[in-house]
Design a protein around this motif. Structure first.
Motif, PDB file in Angstrom:
ATOM      1  N   ALA A 132      -6.498  -4.131  -1.934  1.00  0.00           N
ATOM      2  CA  ALA A 132      -6.473  -2.572  -1.940  1.00  0.00           C
ATOM      3  C   ALA A 132      -5.273  -1.732  -2.280  1.00  0.00           C
ATOM      4  N   MET A 133      -4.528  -2.870  -3.346  1.00  0.00           N
ATOM      5  CA  MET A 133      -3.436  -2.368  -4.130  1.00  0.00           C
ATOM      6  C   MET A 133      -3.521  -2.249  -5.592  1.00  0.00           C
ATOM      7  N   PRO A 134      -3.320  -1.053  -6.419  1.00  0.00           N
ATOM      8  CA  PRO A 134      -3.856   0.447  -6.512  1.00  0.00           C
ATOM      9  C   PRO A 134      -5.275   0.928  -5.520  1.00  0.00           C
ATOM     10  N   ALA A 165      -3.754  -7.592   1.538  1.00  0.00           N
ATOM     11  CA  ALA A 165      -5.696  -7.127   2.283  1.00  0.00           C
ATOM     12  C   ALA A 165      -5.078  -6.151   2.874  1.00  0.00           C
ATOM     13  N   PRO A 166      -6.074  -5.071   3.214  1.00  0.00           N
ATOM     14  CA  PRO A 166      -6.037  -3.758   3.411  1.00  0.00           C
ATOM     15  C   PRO A 166      -6.011  -3.839   4.853  1.00  0.00           C
ATOM     16  N   PRO A 167      -4.949  -2.635   5.508  1.00  0.00           N
ATOM     17  CA  PRO A 167      -4.277  -2.567   7.029  1.00  0.00           C
ATOM     18  C   PRO A 167      -5.227  -2.689   7.722  1.00  0.00           C
ATOM     19  N   ASP A 195       6.059  -3.959   5.442  1.00  0.00           N
ATOM     20  CA  ASP A 195       7.208  -4.185   5.857  1.00  0.00           C
ATOM     21  C   ASP A 195       8.157  -2.812   4.882  1.00  0.00           C
ATOM     22  N   LEU A 196       8.093  -3.201   3.935  1.00  0.00           N
ATOM     23  CA  LEU A 196       8.596  -2.352   2.558  1.00  0.00           C
ATOM     24  C   LEU A 196       8.259  -0.812   3.149  1.00  0.00           C
ATOM     25  N   GLU A 197       6.883  -0.208   3.776  1.00  0.00           N
ATOM     26  CA  GLU A 197       6.954   0.937   4.393  1.00  0.00           C
ATOM     27  C   GLU A 197       8.135   1.887   5.527  1.00  0.00           C
ATOM     28  N   ARG A 198       8.401   0.628   6.331  1.00  0.00           N
ATOM     29  CA  ARG A 198       8.716   0.858   7.325  1.00  0.00           C
ATOM     30  C   ARG A 198      10.342   0.637   6.890  1.00  0.00           C
ATOM     31  N   ALA A 199      10.428  -0.126   6.209  1.00  0.00           N
ATOM     32  CA  ALA A 199      11.965   0.211   5.534  1.00  0.00           C
ATOM     33  C   ALA A 199      11.963   1.432   4.884  1.00  0.00           C
ATOM     34  N   VAL A 200      11.364   1.935   3.950  1.00  0.00           N
ATOM     35  CA  VAL A 200      11.440   3.171   3.383  1.00  0.00           C
ATOM     36  C   VAL A 200      11.198   4.638   4.195  1.00  0.00           C
ATOM     37  N   HIS A 201      11.025   3.718   5.764  1.00  0.00           N
ATOM     38  CA  HIS A 201      10.738   5.082   6.355  1.00  0.00           C
ATOM     39  C   HIS A 201       9.179   5.641   5.917  1.00  0.00           C
ATOM     40  N   LEU A 202       8.023   5.000   5.410  1.00  0.00           N
ATOM     41  CA  LEU A 202       7.128   6.044   5.661  1.00  0.00           C
ATOM     42  C   LEU A 202       6.081   6.227   6.216  1.00  0.00           C
ATOM     43  N   PRO A 203       5.780   7.593   6.771  1.00  0.00           N
ATOM     44  CA  PRO A 203       4.917   7.249   8.010  1.00  0.00           C
ATOM     45  C   PRO A 203       3.964   6.003   8.159  1.00  0.00           C
ATOM     46  N   GLY A 204       3.616   6.178   8.832  1.00  0.00           N
ATOM     47  CA  GLY A 204       2.685   5.257   9.991  1.00  0.00           C
ATOM     48  C   GLY A 204       1.188   5.453   9.797  1.00  0.00           C
ATOM     49  N   GLU A 205       0.540   4.798   8.954  1.00  0.00           N
ATOM     50  CA  GLU A 205      -1.331   5.218   8.754  1.00  0.00           C
ATOM     51  C   GLU A 205      -1.668   5.442  10.424  1.00  0.00           C
ATOM     52  N   GLY A 206      -0.991   4.361  11.172  1.00  0.00           N
ATOM     53  CA  GLY A 206      -1.980   4.826  12.880  1.00  0.00           C
ATOM     54  C   GLY A 206      -2.084   6.358  13.135  1.00  0.00           C
ATOM     55  N   SER A 207      -1.047   7.091  12.336  1.00  0.00           N
ATOM     56  CA  SER A 207      -0.742   8.805  13.091  1.00  0.00           C
ATOM     57  C   SER A 207      -2.236   9.416  12.027  1.00  0.00           C
ATOM     58  N   VAL A 208      -2.520   8.880  11.050  1.00  0.00           N
ATOM     59  CA  VAL A 208      -3.413   9.892  10.585  1.00  0.00           C
ATOM     60  C   VAL A 208      -4.720   9.239  11.371  1.00  0.00           C
ATOM     61  N   GLN A 209      -4.752   8.142  11.234  1.00  0.00           N
ATOM     62  CA  GLN A 209      -6.063   7.665  12.432  1.00  0.00           C
ATOM     63  C   GLN A 209      -6.250   7.960  13.147  1.00  0.00           C
ATOM     64  N   ASN A 210      -4.880   7.852  14.417  1.00  0.00           N
ATOM     65  CA  ASN A 210      -5.243   9.527  15.448  1.00  0.00           C
ATOM     66  C   ASN A 210      -5.754  10.440  14.785  1.00  0.00           C
ATOM     67  N   LEU A 211      -5.337  11.607  14.758  1.00  0.00           N
ATOM     68  CA  LEU A 211      -6.001  11.991  14.232  1.00  0.00           C
ATOM     69  C   LEU A 211      -7.233  12.504  13.909  1.00  0.00           C
ATOM     70  N   LEU A 212      -7.914  11.502  13.298  1.00  0.00           N
ATOM     71  CA  LEU A 212      -9.438  11.005  12.730  1.00  0.00           C
ATOM     72  C   LEU A 212      -9.872  10.708  14.521  1.00  0.00           C
ATOM     73  N   TYR A 254      -3.733   1.530   2.786  1.00  0.00           N
ATOM     74  CA  TYR A 254      -1.612   2.254   2.300  1.00  0.00           C
ATOM     75  C   TYR A 254      -1.016   3.272   2.062  1.00  0.00           C
ATOM     76  N   TRP A 255      -0.062   4.023   2.429  1.00  0.00           N
ATOM     77  CA  TRP A 255       0.291   4.766   1.534  1.00  0.00           C
ATOM     78  C   TRP A 255       1.321   4.394   0.135  1.00  0.00           C
ATOM     79  N   LEU A 256       1.271   3.495   0.130  1.00  0.00           N
ATOM     80  CA  LEU A 256       1.533   2.956  -0.910  1.00  0.00           C
ATOM     81  C   LEU A 256       0.710   1.898  -1.775  1.00  0.00           C
ATOM     82  N   ASP A 257      -0.012   2.423  -1.308  1.00  0.00           N
ATOM     83  CA  ASP A 257      -1.628   2.026  -2.745  1.00  0.00           C
ATOM     84  C   ASP A 257      -2.334   3.357  -2.946  1.00  0.00           C
TER      85      ASP A 257
END
Length: 273
Positions: free
Chosen positions: A171-173, A135-137, A57-74, A217-220
């Motif tokens: 997962a963090m860090p 827990a990891p994503p 929720d925090l990542e979405r609140a600060v508008h970090l890019p979704g982890e799914g966008s990187v996974q879709n590339l792979l 996560y990106w925050l990690d």
């Protein structure tokens, strides 16, 4: 100028290596303490998933890019995602070990500082793992991400309920990223090649891998970067202070005048009158 700077540089490079047996025991001991400490963090499943929801929720609140966008590339090809899984499973420890071994053999002064930084970051990470299980994503339903290790292989983790070798709620860090960034920084500082900045590709690829495989996560990675920066700043402070003191010692200061020299000067002055 060269005559004055070269001996100083040679003296710095000539710092004696720490005893090999002591270093091996120290590194092995730190690794065992970390592994045992991670086991103490197991059994907090509910808290780990609650913290995962908060991080997501925090990542979405600060508008970090979704982890799914990187996974879709792979996921565009089986080969790419398999390479990413292999990189995650096999590069982390060997690259860090090779980095420390090379520094120990070729740059002992840099080795001591790098080993201290890695030890501090790892110890701090263990504290966070104990106090903030996460827990990891790949385990979080809200993330909608695929566990690429289980789906494509190779995977370094078994089912969480039967995995007694690792703590999957740590997962963090991300020590994958923190160690990779330290390897790059250490090699950039310790070498003089104009190509040394390419070492930054290691943490960059690591970041894409840990996010794309849904292990972090990106925050990690952001928290790992902050902890590494703090460790570098704290450990470098005593050395900077010593360098400052050394610069002060290099300044020319008039020698104190003895009583005999003062009397001789007075006689000479009287003789001139």
């Amino acid at each position: 100028m060269n005559a004055r700077t070269e001996p100083a540089r040679a003296e710095t490079d000539a710092i004696a290596r720490p005893p090999l047996v002591r270093e091996l025991l120290l590194v092995a001991g730190l690794f065992l303490v970390y592994k045992l400490g991670r086991q103490l963090a197991t059994g907090h499943t509910g808290e780990a998933f609650h913290n995962a929801d908060r991080v997501w929720d925090l990542e979405r609140a600060v508008h970090l890019p979704g982890e799914g966008s990187v996974q879709n590339l792979l996921l565009h090809g089986d080969t790419l995602i398999t390479i990413a899984n292999t990189y995650y499973a096999t590069v982390h420890f060997p690259a860090t070990a090779a980095f420390l071994i090379w520094l120990y053999l070729r740059r002992p002064a840099h080795y001591v500082r790098s080993r201290r930084v890695l030890a501090v970051v790892t110890a701090a990470a263990l504290v966070v793992h104990l106090t903030f299980p996460l827990a990891p994503p790949r385990m979080l339903a809200a993330a909608g991400l695929l566990d690429t290790g289980q789906a494509y292989g190779p995977s370094v983790y078994g089912p969480p309920e039967t995995d007694h070798l690792s703590n999957q709620f740590a997962a963090m860090p991300s020590l994958h990223f923190g160690w990779a960034l330290m390897v790059a920084i250490g090699l950039i500082v310790a070498t003089r090649s104009r190509w040394r900045w390419l070492w930054l590709l290691h943490p960059l690829v690591t970041l894409l891998v840990i996010v794309g495989t849904a292990n972090h996560y990106w925050l990690d990675a952001i928290v790992a970067t902050a902890m590494l920066g703090l460790a570098l700043a704290v450990i470098q402070l005593p050395q900077r202070a010593a360098m400052t003191a050394g610069r002060g010692a290099d300044r020319l200061v008039p020698a104190p005048r003895s009583e005999e020299s003062a009397d001789e000067e007075a006689v000479l002055v009287g003789a001139d009158r």
